[in-house]
Design an enzyme around this catalytic site. Structure first.
Site, PDB file in Angstrom:
ATOM      1  N   GLU A 120     -66.781 -71.888 -93.347  1.00  0.00           N
ATOM      2  CA  GLU A 120     -68.128 -72.081 -92.806  1.00  0.00           C
ATOM      3  C   GLU A 120     -68.624 -73.519 -93.010  1.00  0.00           C
ATOM      4  OE1 GLU A 120     -70.518 -69.030 -94.621  1.00  0.00           O
ATOM      5  OE2 GLU A 120     -69.568 -67.446 -93.442  1.00  0.00           O
ATOM      6  N   GLU A 266     -65.073 -62.113 -91.603  1.00  0.00           N
ATOM      7  CA  GLU A 266     -65.734 -61.404 -92.697  1.00  0.00           C
ATOM      8  C   GLU A 266     -66.811 -60.495 -92.118  1.00  0.00           C
ATOM      9  OE1 GLU A 266     -67.360 -63.884 -95.782  1.00  0.00           O
ATOM     10  OE2 GLU A 266     -65.709 -65.324 -95.674  1.00  0.00           O
TER      11      GLU A 266
END
Length: 516
Positions: A120, A266
């Protein structure tokens, strides 16, 4: 006849796996724990439950060794702090590939499928720190993989948060990439398209519910009626996950990269540490997700196939940062010792039963540390409990959690026992100037469980690039998204305990209220 029956059973045992899972299902394996479970035990958990895909947040020697010789597909990560050196020096990428990929390509090789460069890295909270480092690092890693002769088999991508795209109208079909990332995302997508790699995105319906007051709770799950759906030009979205995926699909189309495959890197639901974080809700979420995957019908904008999905996560991690919320240490579908928390059917057929847990797990002695109400210095209890909580895991004590609202005795005992267990049951760890004592009878009560710590081995990392043990992020920030279903993970951090003064004051406040 007997021989025929024996042959039949032998055939079944050999050719049919112990468990069947939905197509494309994988799991994240994080290790931010005070007492990590033996990797060999964890790999057996994966095998016993038929899980064929695993995502690691960094390359760790004992874990990769345990995965060697299995057919489990591995996505191995590289943490953000390595992006600068990887982007600037090709030799660093060569060294990383040699230490963490080719070193495990012998007879009993690791079945690597992806290298996930960064985690990220474009979060708005980073203020652009990694914006110009990620793609060059990806290119150098791919070059090194190609040089090692494995670039065709091992793909390169970067897991991104859902905040890289927005929808100004709240409708998924109007999704676009964030304006400040438009050029960067175009470069990333061009790289992925050219090299047949997938766009990896992390999506958290739980965080939509947790972070946004008024968010419709049913929309965080699946199979809702029209009253809890979003209408997009006549298309009904009944889950925020599908809406989020299609917002990305629309953004890719606008950027002229419609055919890039998508992987949900995720997604999951925590089981403690918040009023919404319960085993009941986790079971409900996974039941809906797995049924959705089993149908394999895709989303409205990509109707042919549902994306591959990596559940977050496999195990609870008791050293994760709690800056995002007290639930951060409870994302596992298994507890820290590898035992299943609730019934699941990984095939998505709804025939829920407990998964196969860890075998031959070695525990410390059956003894617990509890509050001694006969001690003379009772006035010191709030401070001692707050100190214990500042040094261990008291996330089960917060309002709505599994041990909340059970009174001073129980809550003090929870704090003291967690400190004692995480300190390997050393005698001095159960004292607190006489306010604690060791008992042999399990003090667990209802939903409030008192764990016994496992014996563990020292884990090791195989390269400097894998040093920090971080998976999800540690600092939250406000999202720049204009959509009610965009989420942000907190930023990664290598420090296990954050905001100690805040934690101390929080628990002192609880006990002052109790004593008053």
């Amino acid at each position: 006849m007997l021989r025929a029956q024996v042959f039949l059973w032998a055939y079944i045992l050999i050719f049919f796996p112990a468990s069947v899972v939905a197509q494309g299902l994988g799991v994240n394996w994080g290790v931010i724990a005070s007492h990590p479970l033996d990797p060999k035990i964890v790999v057996n958990i994966l095998k016993d439950n038929g899980i064929k895909k695993v995502k690691l947040f960094h390359a760790q020697h004992d874990i990769l060794t345990a995965l060697s010789g299995t057919d489990i597909e591995v996505m191995v990560g590289i943490p953000n702090h390595s992006l600068e050196s990887l982007s600037e020096k090709y030799s660093v990428a060569q060294a990383w590939v040699k230490a963490n990929i080719t070193a495990y390509m012998g007879k009993k090789r690791v079945n690597f499928k992806y290298v996930a460069v960064g985690n990220e890295p474009f979060l708005a909270a980073y203020n652009g720190t990694y914006n110009n480092l990620t793609l060059p690092a990806m290119k150098n890693i791919l070059k090194a993989l190609n040089e090692a002769g494995v670039g065709k088999d091992i793909k390169v991508s970067t897991p991104l948060n859902g905040d890289v795209y927005i929808t100004p109208t709240y409708k998924p079909s109007d999704g676009i990439f964030r304006h400040d990332l438009a050029d960067i995302m175009n470069g990333i997508c061009e790289f992925l398209h050219k090299n047949d790699s997938a766009f990896i995105v992390n999506i958290y319906p739980f965080l939509n519910l947790y972070q946004n007051p008024g968010f419709p709770e049913p929309y965080a799950f699946f199979d809702n009626d029209d009253s809890n759906s979003m209408d997009d030009h006549g298309v009904k979205y009944r889950s925020v996950l599908d809406a989020n995926i299609d917002t990305l699909v629309a953004a890719l189309k606008v950027a002229n990269f419609s055919n890039i495959p998508i992987i949900v890197g995720e997604v999951g639901w925590p089981t403690d540490g918040n009023i919404y974080a319960t085993t009941k809700n986790a079971k409900k979420f996974y039941n809906g997700l797995l049924k959705r995957m089993a149908k394999n019908e895709g989303t409205p904008l990509r109707p042919k196939q549902y994306p591959d999905v990596y559940m977050f996560s496999l195990l609870d991690e008791d050293l994760k940062s709690i800056d995002p919320g007290m639930f951060e240490r409870h994302w596992g579908i298994f507890s820290f010792d590898g035992q299943p928390k609730f019934p699941m059917d990984l095939s998505g057929k709804g025939q829920n039963k407990l998964l196969v847990g860890g075998k031959n797990v070695k525990y410390m002695e059956k003894q617990w540390c509890v509050y001694n109400k006969d001690a003379s210095n009772q006035k010191d209890l709030p401070v001692k409990v707050a100190w214990a909580c500042n040094s261990t895991d008291c996330t089960t004590l917060v309002p709505g959690a599994s041990c909340s609202g059970m009174g001073i005795d129980m809550n003090a005992s929870v704090a003291f026992n967690m400190y004692y267990q995480m300190a390997n049951q050393t005698k001095g760890a159960c004292d607190f100037e006489g306010l604690a004592k060791i008992v042999k009878q399990d003090p667990s009560n209802g939903t409030c469980r008192f764990p016994i710590m496992i014996k563990t081995i020292q884990t090791t990392s195989n390269s400097d690039a894998s040093a920090p043990k971080s998976s999800r992020s540690s600092t939250s920030s406000s999202s720049t998204s204009h959509s009610p279903f965009q989420t942000q993970s907190p930023s990664p951090s290598s420090s296990p305990f954050h905001s100690p003064q805040l934690i101390f004051q929080f628990f002192v406040g609880i006990f002052i209220i109790w004593f008053v």
